[in-house]
Design a protein around this motif. Structure first.
Motif, short mmCIF file in Angstrom:
data_model
loop_
_atom_site.label_atom_id
_atom_site.label_comp_id
_atom_site.label_asym_id
_atom_site.label_seq_id
_atom_site.Cartn_x
_atom_site.Cartn_y
_atom_site.Cartn_z
N HIS A 33 -0.68 -7.05 -6.32
CA HIS A 33 -0.76 -5.82 -5.53
C HIS A 33 0.08 -5.98 -4.27
O HIS A 33 0.12 -7.05 -3.66
CB HIS A 33 -2.22 -5.53 -5.18
N GLN A 34 0.74 -4.91 -3.86
CA GLN A 34 1.64 -5.00 -2.70
C GLN A 34 0.91 -5.35 -1.41
O GLN A 34 1.53 -5.85 -0.46
CB GLN A 34 2.39 -3.67 -2.52
N HIS A 35 -0.39 -5.14 -1.35
CA HIS A 35 -1.16 -5.45 -0.15
C HIS A 35 -2.03 -6.70 -0.32
O HIS A 35 -3.00 -6.88 0.41
CB HIS A 35 -2.04 -4.27 0.25
N CYS A 36 -1.69 -7.53 -1.28
CA CYS A 36 -2.48 -8.75 -1.52
C CYS A 36 -1.54 -9.95 -1.61
O CYS A 36 -0.45 -9.86 -2.20
CB CYS A 36 -3.27 -8.63 -2.82
N HIS A 37 -1.96 -11.06 -0.99
CA HIS A 37 -1.18 -12.29 -1.07
C HIS A 37 -2.10 -13.47 -1.36
O HIS A 37 -3.22 -13.53 -0.85
CB HIS A 37 -0.40 -12.54 0.22
N PHE A 38 -1.61 -14.38 -2.17
CA PHE A 38 -2.35 -15.58 -2.54
C PHE A 38 -1.74 -16.79 -1.83
O PHE A 38 -0.51 -16.96 -1.82
CB PHE A 38 -2.28 -15.78 -4.07
N TYR A 39 -2.61 -17.60 -1.21
CA TYR A 39 -2.17 -18.82 -0.54
C TYR A 39 -2.95 -19.99 -1.13
O TYR A 39 -4.08 -20.27 -0.75
CB TYR A 39 -2.41 -18.73 0.97
#
Length: 548
Positions: free
Chosen positions: A164-170
């Protein structure tokens, strides 16, 4: 030309228990977002695949022809809805240019379901998921049995959330060590702790530290490729194994010990585990529970798989089932079906007479001591206390009779439950219940801090249970945001501040696109041997591939 009848659409006005599917629409009308939480094929009778609806947007209506006979859906609606109409939910949004930042700690089912709900319910929210390992998906990858690939299909949904464009995984970020919860709170408007249960429940009996005694969590992690368990090297040289506990995990372990290699070779079990199981001498597995057949914790699916396991036959003591047939009429339908299947096994109508491997249940037994070998170096047996039942219904409990019995075995696997651990001294933790104290996901006494999944409620239920639980927490967070209980007025730096801290500390986060490099390499290696993938089990190797 015959005129087609216009489909009827479902309008609902039911009882009074709001839940995470319930949102407040315009003019005070409550609506239910079934598109986000119910299989898309229910919305129209002509579609059977989720991707059929991938291009559609806007309100969704439910065709009554698709609803007929769906008793579970009716129960869902009656439990969740109040004055509701079934169509697309009005998504929440923030003032122009403003973006609330939410951080989720834990990249397993609880973390991804929490993120999914937030992203689908709030147009402007930005969600970051921090995971200790370089790879996502938690127990879906490391807990689900290799021969249950269909359960792992939920990874497809989690992947959509991560992209999703508003989600990031670290990934590769150990919260509590690389960065503190307080530092996350300074960067985000809200922090959700969804890091699961990494600890084991102890037996608390003499001998549990002997060689040959393992927790089910570690054993499952070993054959599923969990990096911290890659060096477990279980001793499978004895003919008999005893598993303590009778839940689904216990039956998964029993099935892995007895499954024909031809079945396991087609799964994503690690190659090292497959080679160890190929050399196994285990021919009999006893699954021990402290209560009786009517209290067994597994589901009918797992029991049926044991009964139908090729090359095996059940070894069930008929005496354990005296009087059980008379009790069948008083049981709920699921419990009745499970008990009838058990009776079938006890009566010898399942399994093969010439099978070389056996499995069986031992009821009304509690572990009292692990017995050592003569040189005290390894496990040689187990002493079990014999119980009797007191009470009835849900209040029935096992009480020791004072009698004991001993079983010869060289392998004992404890499947009595997982246990959450504290993550940070600044976060409240209940050591007795092994959870973070909370109210509907709100961490007590700390504004802006939430929790979901096992660390919220304890290690119980299945993936669907975690989904509902995580949706509840996300809904609570959004309620607090709308009501002003969660302060989102202040400007927060979000992930930029955390990434800067990590860089200074020499930590290199793994993005979701980095994980996809690892994923492609695993699939490539699996193709060589006809497996869906060959899991990488070394973190350093994962990081090397991710950073290329």
């Amino acid at each position: 030309m015959e005129r087609r009848k216009k489909p009827r659409w479902l309008h609902v006005a039911l009882v009074s228990k709001p839940g995470p599917w319930l949102e407040t629409g315009g003019r005070g009308v409550s609506t239910i977002n079934l598109r986000n939480h119910i299989e898309p094929s229910l919305f129209h009778r002509d579609s059977a695949r989720p991707e059929h609806h991938a291009h559609r947007a806007g309100p969704a209506k439910m065709n009554m022809r698709s609803v007929r006979g769906l008793k579970p859906l009716e129960r869902f609606l009656s439990a969740r809805c109040v004055g509701a109409r079934v169509h697309g939910v009005r998504k929440l949004s923030s003032a122009s240019g403003f973006r609330p930042f939410v951080c989720i700690v834990g990249g397993g089912p609880a973390g991804f379901y929490t993120a999914q709900y937030l992203l689908k319910s709030h147009l402007a929210v930005h969600v970051d998921i921090y995971e200790r390992l370089p790879i996502p998906f938690g127990l879906v990858r490391f807990g689900v049995a290799p021969d249950h690939p269909e359960v792992k299909n939920v990874i497809n949904t989690f992947t959509q959330t991560a992209q999703h464009q508003h989600c990031h995984f670290y990934g590769n970020v150990n919260v509590g060590k690389d960065v503190s919860v307080k530092e996350l709170q300074e960067a985000y408007h809200a922090v959700v702790l969804s890091y699961g249960a990494e600890g084991n429940r102890c037996l608390g009996i003499p001998g549990e530290d002997l060689s040959g005694v393992y927790s089910a969590k570690d054993f499952v992690g070993w054959y599923n490729g969990l990096p911290c368990n890659k060096d477990l090297r279980p001793n499978l040289s004895s003919k008999t194994a005893v598993i303590l506990g009778q839940g689904n995990v216990a039956l998964d372990v029993a099935r892995m010990l007895l499954s024909p290699l031809d079945i396991l070779k087609r799964t994503d079990i690690t190659q090292a585990s497959l080679e160890t199981l190929a050399m196994s001498h285990v021919r009999k597995v006893l699954i021990v529970g402290r209560r009786g057949p009517l209290q067994m914790a597994c589901t009918i699916k797992e029991l049926r798989e044991m009964i139908n396991l090729p090359g095996t036959k059940p070894d069930v003591m008929a005496a354990d089932f005296v009087g059980i047939e008379e009790a069948l009429k008083e049981l709920s339908r699921p419990r009745k079906r499970l008990t009838e299947l058990l009776l079938k096994a006890a009566q010898g109508s399942a399994g093969g007479a010439e099978a070389s491997r056996q499995w069986g249940f031992r009821f009304l037994r509690s572990p009292a001591e692990i017995l050592p070998s003569a040189d005290m170096s390894k496990t040689a047996g187990i002493r079990l206390a014999i119980n009797k039942l007191e009470g009835s219904g849900e209040n029935v409990r096992a009480v020791p009779t004072g009698e004991v019995e001993e079983l010869e075995c060289g392998l004992v696997i404890s499947s009595i439950g997982y246990r959450s651990l504290p993550i940070d001294p600044a976060v409240p933790f209940d050591p007795r219940r092994a959870i973070i104290p909370n109210r509907v996901g709100r961490v007590e006494q700390i504004a802006g801090l939430y929790c979901s999944g096992w660390v919220k409620r304890g290690p119980t239920g299945v993936i669907a249970t975690t989904m509902n639980d995580s949706f509840d927490t996300a809904h609570t967070l959004l309620q607090d945001m709308e009501a002003g209980r969660l302060d989102v007025s202040a400007t927060k730096p979000g992930p930029k501040a955390v990434v800067t801290l990590l860089e200074k500390r020499g930590v290199k986060p793994v993005s979701f696109s980095d994980w996809e490099k690892i994923d492609r390499e695993e699939v490539r290696r699996g193709e060589r041997t006809g497996k869906p993938r060959e899991k990488l089990v070394d973190v350093e190797e994962m990081l090397k591939i991710a950073q290329t």
